[in-house]
Scaffold this motif. Structure first.
Motif, PDB file in Angstrom:
ATOM      1  N   ARG A  11       0.786  -1.225   0.000  1.00 46.78           N
ATOM      2  CA  ARG A  11       0.000   0.000   0.000  1.00 46.78           C
ATOM      3  C   ARG A  11       0.823   1.281   0.000  1.00 46.78           C
ATOM      4  NH1 ARG A  11      -4.745   0.529   3.930  1.00 46.78           N
ATOM      5  NH2 ARG A  11      -4.799   2.470   2.758  1.00 46.78           N
ATOM      6  N   ARG A  12       2.095   1.196   0.407  1.00 48.53           N
ATOM      7  CA  ARG A  12       2.947   2.401   0.359  1.00 48.53           C
ATOM      8  C   ARG A  12       3.006   2.985  -1.050  1.00 48.53           C
ATOM      9  NH1 ARG A  12       5.752   0.200   4.509  1.00 48.53           N
ATOM     10  NH2 ARG A  12       6.748  -1.279   3.100  1.00 48.53           N
ATOM     11  N   LEU A  13       2.999   2.078  -2.038  1.00 53.46           N
ATOM     12  CA  LEU A  13       3.104   2.522  -3.431  1.00 53.46           C
ATOM     13  C   LEU A  13       1.742   2.865  -4.053  1.00 53.46           C
ATOM     14  CD1 LEU A  13       5.887   0.127  -4.815  1.00 53.46           C
ATOM     15  CD2 LEU A  13       6.102   2.455  -3.931  1.00 53.46           C
ATOM     16  N   ARG A  14       0.714   2.843  -3.221  1.00 55.75           N
ATOM     17  CA  ARG A  14      -0.615   3.243  -3.720  1.00 55.75           C
ATOM     18  C   ARG A  14      -1.082   4.547  -3.078  1.00 55.75           C
ATOM     19  NH1 ARG A  14      -3.371  -2.530  -2.278  1.00 55.75           N
ATOM     20  NH2 ARG A  14      -2.100  -3.860  -3.637  1.00 55.75           N
ATOM     21  N   THR A  17      -1.498  10.108  -5.967  1.00 50.40           N
ATOM     22  CA  THR A  17      -1.377  10.149  -7.424  1.00 50.40           C
ATOM     23  C   THR A  17       0.075  10.142  -7.878  1.00 50.40           C
ATOM     24  OG1 THR A  17      -3.176  11.694  -7.173  1.00 50.40           O
ATOM     25  CG2 THR A  17      -2.471  11.276  -9.394  1.00 50.40           C
ATOM     26  N   HIS A  18       0.947  10.834  -7.126  1.00 42.52           N
ATOM     27  CA  HIS A  18       2.349  10.927  -7.545  1.00 42.52           C
ATOM     28  C   HIS A  18       2.987   9.556  -7.663  1.00 42.52           C
ATOM     29  CE1 HIS A  18       1.784  15.112  -6.868  1.00 42.52           C
ATOM     30  NE2 HIS A  18       1.670  14.983  -5.561  1.00 42.52           N
ATOM     31  N   ILE A  19       2.838   8.788  -6.610  1.00 39.80           N
ATOM     32  CA  ILE A  19       3.517   7.488  -6.618  1.00 39.80           C
ATOM     33  C   ILE A  19       2.789   6.518  -7.571  1.00 39.80           C
ATOM     34  CG2 ILE A  19       2.340   6.467  -4.608  1.00 39.80           C
ATOM     35  CD1 ILE A  19       6.090   6.214  -5.429  1.00 39.80           C
ATOM     36  N   ARG A  20       1.483   6.699  -7.703  1.00 40.90           N
ATOM     37  CA  ARG A  20       0.750   5.839  -8.657  1.00 40.90           C
ATOM     38  C   ARG A  20       1.175   6.132 -10.093  1.00 40.90           C
ATOM     39  NH1 ARG A  20      -3.666   6.703  -4.864  1.00 40.90           N
ATOM     40  NH2 ARG A  20      -4.567   8.329  -6.183  1.00 40.90           N
ATOM     41  N   GLU A  21       1.440   7.401 -10.388  1.00 38.27           N
ATOM     42  CA  GLU A  21       1.944   7.738 -11.731  1.00 38.27           C
ATOM     43  C   GLU A  21       3.331   7.143 -11.957  1.00 38.27           C
ATOM     44  OE1 GLU A  21      -0.373  12.022 -12.467  1.00 38.27           O
ATOM     45  OE2 GLU A  21       1.803  12.005 -12.158  1.00 38.27           O
ATOM     46  N   ARG A 328      -6.521  14.424 -18.564  1.00 41.01           N
ATOM     47  CA  ARG A 328      -7.217  14.619 -17.289  1.00 41.01           C
ATOM     48  C   ARG A 328      -7.316  13.356 -16.435  1.00 41.01           C
ATOM     49  NH1 ARG A 328     -12.312  15.974 -18.374  1.00 41.01           N
ATOM     50  NH2 ARG A 328     -12.281  16.271 -20.624  1.00 41.01           N
ATOM     51  N   ILE A 329      -6.707  12.267 -16.914  1.00 37.68           N
ATOM     52  CA  ILE A 329      -6.782  11.013 -16.151  1.00 37.68           C
ATOM     53  C   ILE A 329      -6.149  11.162 -14.782  1.00 37.68           C
ATOM     54  CG2 ILE A 329      -5.695   8.734 -15.958  1.00 37.68           C
ATOM     55  CD1 ILE A 329      -6.147   8.340 -18.878  1.00 37.68           C
ATOM     56  N   VAL A 330      -6.858  10.680 -13.777  1.00 40.81           N
ATOM     57  CA  VAL A 330      -6.286  10.640 -12.434  1.00 40.81           C
ATOM     58  C   VAL A 330      -5.871   9.203 -12.158  1.00 40.81           C
ATOM     59  CG1 VAL A 330      -6.694  11.057  -9.990  1.00 40.81           C
ATOM     60  CG2 VAL A 330      -7.803  12.513 -11.716  1.00 40.81           C
TER      61      VAL A 330
END
Ligand code: PBG
Ligand code: ZN
Length: 331
Positions: A11-14, A17-21, A328-330
């Protein structure tokens, strides 16, 4: 009682938005998208298509306007479906299709890439993709291939950049490559509908092209399109088309057939096109209309699935929205 510890692992990597990108495996780009276009000879005015929100059946003059608009939205690649006014069983007249191609290429030249469908289902009275025998019990492979290759040559002469045969006859890729080369159109590419399944998902398209089978003889396309039960046929057909000279291999429908995209990717170095077909598109739009889905995110989710499974390019009825939506994708 001993206190159980549940350490964070994934979950740290979720977190945001920054880390998900940063951790995304794939990214969408409008550069991978092809927009289908329908141009119908019997129209005086463009008309909206049932089920295909945002897509219309065009006249020659309206399609030029539409392409102009699409270019403004960053879309430069198109797949053209010409629909003639008159249906026949034989002696096909391809002049409407070639006129559309000429008009488009004269207007836009190399600012666009124009692939043109090659098939007979919008030409035939009975709605099949080729020529039937007398009692309509059989579709004649070789006679059909002869006609299709002549059609392909006319489209190339009119300026098409790519020929996209969707008929599913055997031997058509070799025949088309041959005739194109013989006429010095060796620079015109072929995008083969190499893994095209016999599917329930083509309904809105057949409505748009008035191309559903409607005869006393064979009532469906199962004797020429691939069975959804048969993976090997899809792979074998695609590898055969590659051998016969296809430059791009297509999987269609796309969303229900990502297993085929992934399997084929392992066996070929050719680029793969995924065609998210009319019924798949309309199903999403219907859910959106019911309030069950967010439109842009829903289409983007399908598109990522196609990229993850190995598609290089995507044919979508929403291609003309791809740039706006993708920005605009999140994540
Ligand atoms: C016709 C053709 C079909 C599609 C593309 N070319 C339909 C069919 O085989 O009946 C389907 C495209 C779509 O549903 O979006 N050869
Ligand atoms: Zn057809």
């Amino acid at each position: 009682m001993e206190k159980i510890n549940y350490p964070l692992t994934q979950r740290r990597l979720r977190t945001d938005t920054h880390i998900r990108e940063l951790t995304a495996s794939v990214h969408l780009s409008h550069k991978s998208f092809i927009q289908p276009l329908f141009v119908n000879e019997s129209l005086n005015q463009p008309v909206a298509l049932n089920g295909l929100n945002g897509v219309q059946s065009e006249t020659i003059s309206s399609v030029l306007q539409t392409i102009e608009n699409d270019i403004q939205h960053g879309i430069h690649k198109f797949l053209l479906f010409p629909v003639p006014a008159n249906k026949v069983a034989n002696n096909f007249d391809f002049s409407f299709a070639t006129n559309v191609v000429k008009a488009i290429k004269e207007n836009f030249g190399n600012d666009i890439w124009l692939a043109t469908d090659v098939c007979l289902c919008s030409y035939t009275t009975h709605g099949h993709c080729g020529i039937l025998n007398e009692d309509h019990s059989k579709l004649l492979n070789n006679k059909t291939v002869d006609v299709l290759s002549k059609y392909a040559a006319e489209l190339a002469a009119a300026g098409a950049d790519c020929i996209a045969p969707s008929d599913m006859m055997d031997g058509r890729i070799a025949a088309i490559r041959n005739i194109l080369n013989a006429l010095s159109f060796d620079g015109v590419s072929i995008m083969s509908y190499s893994a095209k399944f016999s599917s329930q998902l083509y309904g809105p398209f057949r409505d748009a092209c008035n191309s559903a089978p409607n005869t006393h003889g064979i009532q469906n396309r199962k004797s020429y399109q691939i069975s959804p039960f048969n993976i090997n046929d899809a792979i074998a057909s695609s590898l055969r088309d590659e051998e016969q000279g296809a430059d791009i291999l297509m999987i269609k429908p796309a969303g229900l057939y990502t297993d085929i995209i992934a399997a084929l990717k392992q066996q070929t170095l050719k680029p793969l096109a995924a065609y998210h077909v009319s019924g798949e598109y309309a199903a999403i739009e219907a859910m959106v209309q019911q309030g069950f889905m967010q439109r842009e995110a829903a289409h983007a989710e399908v598109w990522t699935a196609l990229l993850r499974s190995g598609a290089n390019m995507i044919i979508s009825y929403a291609s003309r929205n791809a740039k706006d939506w993708i920005e605009r994708i999140v994540y």
